[in-house]
Design an enzyme around this catalytic site. Structure first.
Site, PDB file in Angstrom:
ATOM      1  N   GLN A   9      -9.385  -3.848  -4.793  1.00  0.00           N
ATOM      2  CA  GLN A   9      -8.496  -5.230  -4.781  1.00  0.00           C
ATOM      3  C   GLN A   9      -9.284  -5.942  -4.055  1.00  0.00           C
ATOM      4  OE1 GLN A   9      -4.538  -4.432  -5.058  1.00  0.00           O
ATOM      5  NE2 GLN A   9      -3.897  -6.846  -4.980  1.00  0.00           N
ATOM      6  N   SER A  94     -10.332   2.663  -3.689  1.00  0.00           N
ATOM      7  CA  SER A  94      -9.316   2.072  -4.203  1.00  0.00           C
ATOM      8  C   SER A  94      -8.864   2.182  -5.670  1.00  0.00           C
ATOM      9  CB  SER A  94      -8.736   1.188  -3.234  1.00  0.00           C
ATOM     10  OG  SER A  94      -6.863   0.957  -3.737  1.00  0.00           O
ATOM     11  N   LEU A  95      -7.973   1.121  -6.162  1.00  0.00           N
ATOM     12  CA  LEU A  95      -7.584   1.086  -7.419  1.00  0.00           C
ATOM     13  C   LEU A  95      -9.075   1.900  -7.857  1.00  0.00           C
ATOM     14  CD1 LEU A  95      -8.729  -1.275  -9.470  1.00  0.00           C
ATOM     15  CD2 LEU A  95      -7.595  -2.813  -7.825  1.00  0.00           C
ATOM     16  N   ARG A 119       1.293   1.549 -10.170  1.00  0.00           N
ATOM     17  CA  ARG A 119       1.316   1.635  -9.000  1.00  0.00           C
ATOM     18  C   ARG A 119       0.887   0.292  -7.599  1.00  0.00           C
ATOM     19  NH1 ARG A 119      -4.097   1.346  -6.476  1.00  0.00           N
ATOM     20  NH2 ARG A 119      -5.263   2.771  -5.111  1.00  0.00           N
ATOM     21  N   HIS A 203      -2.808   1.872   1.859  1.00  0.00           N
ATOM     22  CA  HIS A 203      -3.854   3.069   2.337  1.00  0.00           C
ATOM     23  C   HIS A 203      -3.059   3.354   3.812  1.00  0.00           C
ATOM     24  CE1 HIS A 203      -5.953   3.872  -1.130  1.00  0.00           C
ATOM     25  NE2 HIS A 203      -5.743   2.117  -0.947  1.00  0.00           N
ATOM     26  N   GLN A 252      -4.134   9.788  -2.370  1.00  0.00           N
ATOM     27  CA  GLN A 252      -4.583   8.476  -2.351  1.00  0.00           C
ATOM     28  C   GLN A 252      -4.169   7.134  -1.691  1.00  0.00           C
ATOM     29  OE1 GLN A 252      -5.780   5.377  -4.881  1.00  0.00           O
ATOM     30  NE2 GLN A 252      -8.185   5.761  -4.817  1.00  0.00           N
TER      31      GLN A 252
END
Length: 312
Positions: A9, A94-95, A119, A203, A252
């Site tokens: 992101q 991440s994503l 998510r 996170h 995660q």
């Protein structure tokens, strides 16, 4: 040996994917499939905005994934470069880990889009707006960032969210703690702390409600076998077992993105070059982690064509 890597992101901007869609049916098909999966005209938002709609977490996450997978599909369909033949590993920030799994065949495109939509919604809903924050520490290594986070916490959450490269670490947690960390940065030998324009503290342990929702979703749609190994964010190590990866995707949400360590691990495993698909964020990070690593970022048709010619 090379790795294909996928951005997270922050790499979205209005117009994302438009050039690929204008040039290739393969890209248009990806964007149409994602729209159908989400029952939403996401690609219209990607192409035309408004920007505030594109930057919503629940839109940005599937949009970034769709653009990266469209880039890969163009590479495969228009230029004949298959991931399984050209990459020894995949990874994503991440994503981007979901994108990497989609690219490697662990999730189909529609499932990936729906998981990332959920998510994004779950992460946004986990903490009331204004209660959390994130900050980038510039000129900070992991030891300095850890000491700063401990000093700033004061019984609130202040945790390392992203260990991006040797000079950039991101903190996440309660707004007050993150603001204290920014104020204390120079005292800890850190060049600067910068609050990030995010809508939630990603996170960190405040995201546990989102992790619980993803555990439920992934129980119903677990990853399948993947064509090449993946280096996971939370362990910075190679994964080949779908059952293990399902649990790592849950972890995660609250866990640290160990990107620096992941790159080090990939290099130790024999990865010599890194190819970023659909962005130009990870390439510079990798260059700061290991100056000997070769990096390239593939965004447009000319870059894809040049890459295909180079490895032919």
């Amino acid at each position: 040996m090379r790795a294909f890597v996928f951005p997270g992101q922050g790499s979205q901007k209005v117009g994302i994917g438009a050039e690929l869609a204008d040039a290739s049916k393969a890209a248009r098909d990806v964007f149409a499939e994602v729209d159908d999966a989400l029952s939403q005209k996401l690609f219209d938002i990607m192409r035309e905005g408004p920007e505030d709609q594109l930057t919503l977490t629940e839109n940005a996450q599937p949009a970034i994934m769709a653009n990266a997978i469209a880039t890969l599909r163009v590479l495969e369909t228009d230029f004949g470069v298959a991931l399984a033949d050209s990459a020894g590993a995949v990874a994503g920030h991440s994503l981007g880990e979901y994108t990497a799994l989609c690219a490697a065949g662990a999730f189909d495109l529609a499932t990936t889009a729906r998981l990332l939509k959920l998510r994004g919604q779950a992460m946004q809903a986990a903490v009331p707006v204004g209660k959390g924050a994130m900050a980038a520490l510039l000129g900070a290594d992991i030891d300095k960032a850890t000491a700063l986070a401990e000093a700033a916490a004061e019984d609130e959450v202040c945790e390392i969210a992203n260990d991006n490269d040797p000079s950039q670490v991101v903190l996440s947690g309660h707004k007050g703690a993150i603001e204290r960390a920014v104020g204390l940065a120079k005292e800890h030998g850190i060049k600067r702390g910068v609050l990030l324009p995010v809508s939630a503290p990603f996170h960190c342990s405040l995201m546990q409600p989102a992790a619980d929702r993803m555990a439920e979703a992934l129980a119903g749609t677990p990853p399948s076998d993947f064509a090449v190994p993946l280096f996971a964010n939370v362990t910075a190590s190679k994964v080949t077992d779908p059952h293990e990866e399902r649990q790592l995707l849950v972890e995660q949400v609250t866990g640290r993105v160990r990107w620096r360590e992941s790159v080090v691990a990939m290099r130790a495993d024999g990865i010599e070059s890194f190819v970023e698909l659909g962005g130009k964020v990870l390439g510079p990070m990798i260059g700061r982690i290991d100056k000997e690593a070769a990096t390239s970022s593939l965004i447009n048709m000319d870059q894809l064509e040049d890459f295909a010619r180079e490895i032919a």
